[in-house]
Enzyme design. Sequence first.
Site, PDB file in Angstrom:
ATOM      1  N   LEU A  45       0.816  -1.212   0.000  1.00 33.48           N
ATOM      2  CA  LEU A  45       0.000   0.000   0.000  1.00 33.48           C
ATOM      3  C   LEU A  45       0.853   1.267   0.000  1.00 33.48           C
ATOM      4  O   LEU A  45       1.798   1.385   0.770  1.00 33.48           O
ATOM      5  CB  LEU A  45      -0.914  -0.002   1.223  1.00 33.48           C
ATOM      6  N   LEU A  46       0.486   2.173  -0.874  1.00 31.02           N
ATOM      7  CA  LEU A  46       1.087   3.518  -0.918  1.00 31.02           C
ATOM      8  C   LEU A  46       0.072   4.480  -0.316  1.00 31.02           C
ATOM      9  O   LEU A  46      -1.117   4.366  -0.593  1.00 31.02           O
ATOM     10  CB  LEU A  46       1.380   3.861  -2.380  1.00 31.02           C
ATOM     11  N   ASP A  48       0.467   8.745   1.582  1.00 29.68           N
ATOM     12  CA  ASP A  48       0.935  10.124   1.354  1.00 29.68           C
ATOM     13  C   ASP A  48       2.281  10.250   0.619  1.00 29.68           C
ATOM     14  O   ASP A  48       3.230   9.535   0.952  1.00 29.68           O
ATOM     15  CB  ASP A  48       1.146  10.830   2.693  1.00 29.68           C
ATOM     16  N   TYR A 107       6.025   7.746   9.878  1.00 28.12           N
ATOM     17  CA  TYR A 107       4.874   8.435   9.313  1.00 28.12           C
ATOM     18  C   TYR A 107       5.310   9.631   8.459  1.00 28.12           C
ATOM     19  O   TYR A 107       6.483   9.879   8.266  1.00 28.12           O
ATOM     20  CB  TYR A 107       3.915   8.856  10.439  1.00 28.12           C
ATOM     21  N   ARG A 168       1.209  15.070  14.145  1.00 27.88           N
ATOM     22  CA  ARG A 168       2.064  14.456  13.112  1.00 27.88           C
ATOM     23  C   ARG A 168       2.163  15.280  11.831  1.00 27.88           C
ATOM     24  O   ARG A 168       1.490  16.275  11.659  1.00 27.88           O
ATOM     25  CB  ARG A 168       1.539  13.053  12.770  1.00 27.88           C
ATOM     26  N   ASP A 169       3.024  14.765  10.950  1.00 31.65           N
ATOM     27  CA  ASP A 169       3.200  15.245   9.573  1.00 31.65           C
ATOM     28  C   ASP A 169       3.885  16.615   9.503  1.00 31.65           C
ATOM     29  O   ASP A 169       3.355  17.572   8.925  1.00 31.65           O
ATOM     30  CB  ASP A 169       1.846  15.296   8.819  1.00 31.65           C
ATOM     31  N   GLU A 223      -4.596  16.780   9.360  1.00 37.20           N
ATOM     32  CA  GLU A 223      -3.403  16.047   8.953  1.00 37.20           C
ATOM     33  C   GLU A 223      -2.672  16.798   7.840  1.00 37.20           C
ATOM     34  O   GLU A 223      -3.243  17.639   7.148  1.00 37.20           O
ATOM     35  CB  GLU A 223      -3.788  14.652   8.429  1.00 37.20           C
TER      36      GLU A 223
HETATM   37  C1  FRU Z   1      -2.497  10.663   6.179  1.00 33.71           C
HETATM   38  C2  FRU Z   1      -1.810   9.943   7.329  1.00 33.71           C
HETATM   39  C3  FRU Z   1      -0.831  10.862   8.047  1.00 33.71           C
HETATM   40  C4  FRU Z   1       0.127   9.886   8.648  1.00 33.71           C
HETATM   41  C5  FRU Z   1       0.212   8.821   7.593  1.00 33.71           C
HETATM   42  C6  FRU Z   1       0.431   7.425   8.104  1.00 33.71           C
HETATM   43  O1  FRU Z   1      -2.947   9.800   5.208  1.00 33.71           O
HETATM   44  O2  FRU Z   1      -2.763   9.440   8.228  1.00 33.71           O
HETATM   45  O3  FRU Z   1      -1.435  11.717   8.963  1.00 33.71           O
HETATM   46  O4  FRU Z   1       1.359  10.463   8.919  1.00 33.71           O
HETATM   47  O5  FRU Z   1      -1.008   8.871   6.884  1.00 33.71           O
HETATM   48  O6  FRU Z   1       0.594   6.541   7.056  1.00 33.71           O
END
Ligand code: FRU
Length: 491
Positions: A45-46, A48, A107, A168-169, A223
């Site tokens: 799975l791909l 972000d 992540y 996150r992110d 996110e």
């Molecule tokens: C968005 C997300 C991010 C997280 C990542 C985990 O699609 O939920 O917030 O860092 O995917 O795969």
Amino acid sequence: MAEWTREARYQRIEDVDTETFKNLKQRVDASPYRQTYHIQPETGLLNDPNGLIYYDGYYYISHQWFPLGAVHGLKYWFNYKSDDLVHFKAQGPILEPDTKYDSHGVYSGSAFEFNGHLYYIYTGNHRDNYWKRTSSQMIARVKEDGSVEKFPKPVIHGQPDGYTSHFRDPKVFKKDDQLYAIIGAQNNNEQGRLLLYQSDDVVNWTFLGEIQTNLNHFGYMWECPDYFELDGQGVILFCPQGIEADGNKYRNIYQSGYMIGHLNIENMTFDHQEFQELDRGFDFYAPQTFIDKDGKRILIGWMGLPESDYPTDSEGWAHCLTIPRELTLENGKLKQRPLKALETLRTNKETALGYANKFNRKLHPYEGKQYEMIIDILENDATEIYFELRSSRNESTLITYNQRENSLTLDRSESGLLPTNVDGTTRSTILDTPLNQLHIFVDTSSIEIFCNNGERVLTSRIFPSEASTGIKASTESGQVYLQFTKFELKG
Ligand code: FRU
């Protein structure tokens, strides 16, 4: 299909034997839905796009990756290198979940350059024995030989007071020669928020606080934020979760949009216009932007969404990235146009000029599965115009333009196989100006529709059968005078 237990989802690549992995790869390679010019996972799975950057003469693009199947499991970053943003060379996993802080996933995050070095910043996802989450922001430096060295400790460990572990992110941006990181967060009232940090040396990050916006009640988590400036204006992109559908708006499970405004770091405010969705199709989420070699702002998104099952899941893979889009700010709105360099994929140009009406359905000799098509609407007195792509006797992906409402609708109810857990089979949007052009990119299992030279984009996965290759135009009543230009694309 076998049940994905938690244990199975948190296996590392080396936990499965080579035979199992080889079988998975064979299943993936045999899929009739593999894309030809989009970035897609080699297996698994791909999600972000991560760490997008033009650095030292090359583009680097990574994506969130669970290698072992089409589920959200233990995430890696898988990396690609490119010199034109059109052709990509797979570099393999670049960040792996191999420390205590990212034991349950590397992540999403971003890339930046500092003092001549390339760095990645990302969220380390850790779960304890009770499955309680700790989110840390981690940094890795890319060494001369392309390998990465993680800093031994997180630069931000856990979240600040007042927020939950949904933190996150990180996206790093530079402003007035300072490094800033904008990070998605949830406050203790379960409201989505954006937090800002600053650093002078990459190692020490100071918490500046929450960016104040007008959107105090706008979903439970934000996110994948991004901040950049275009023509002196500030733009914040983010992905709010927990927004109710509102007519044609916010129809996907989670949203992805932008606000234009002014970021005042001293007061920690962002004075902004209304939130607008970036894309009006079915499958678009978690985009990230970066600057290309000519200084243009480029956006790449995930052509998928969480919490849906896709037809390729049973083949051991899911999702792809969108084509790169160039962003500009025009009359207070973001415009998105396909990256110019994609023109190098073009072969076999075909053109046609003519009327379509109620009876005129088939466009000879047009057909195809991987192509770019520009449809210029030169004169229109039709009530509704219908464009059918990937069509056959049983299938068609239908685009309808309704002149009275000035609406554009994508209907994939007869496109072939469909993802599940999706609200409805149509997506509609009211255009700002009458339809004068559609610029469409079709790949084996996707369609990206750019309207009116960047005014609106609708991005969707479609899963038609291989025999569905037809292209048709017709109207409900009245006629439309059209110019078609079609190129086959060779990835
Ligand atoms: C968005 C997300 C991010 C997280 C990542 C985990 O699609 O939920 O917030 O860092 O995917 O795969």
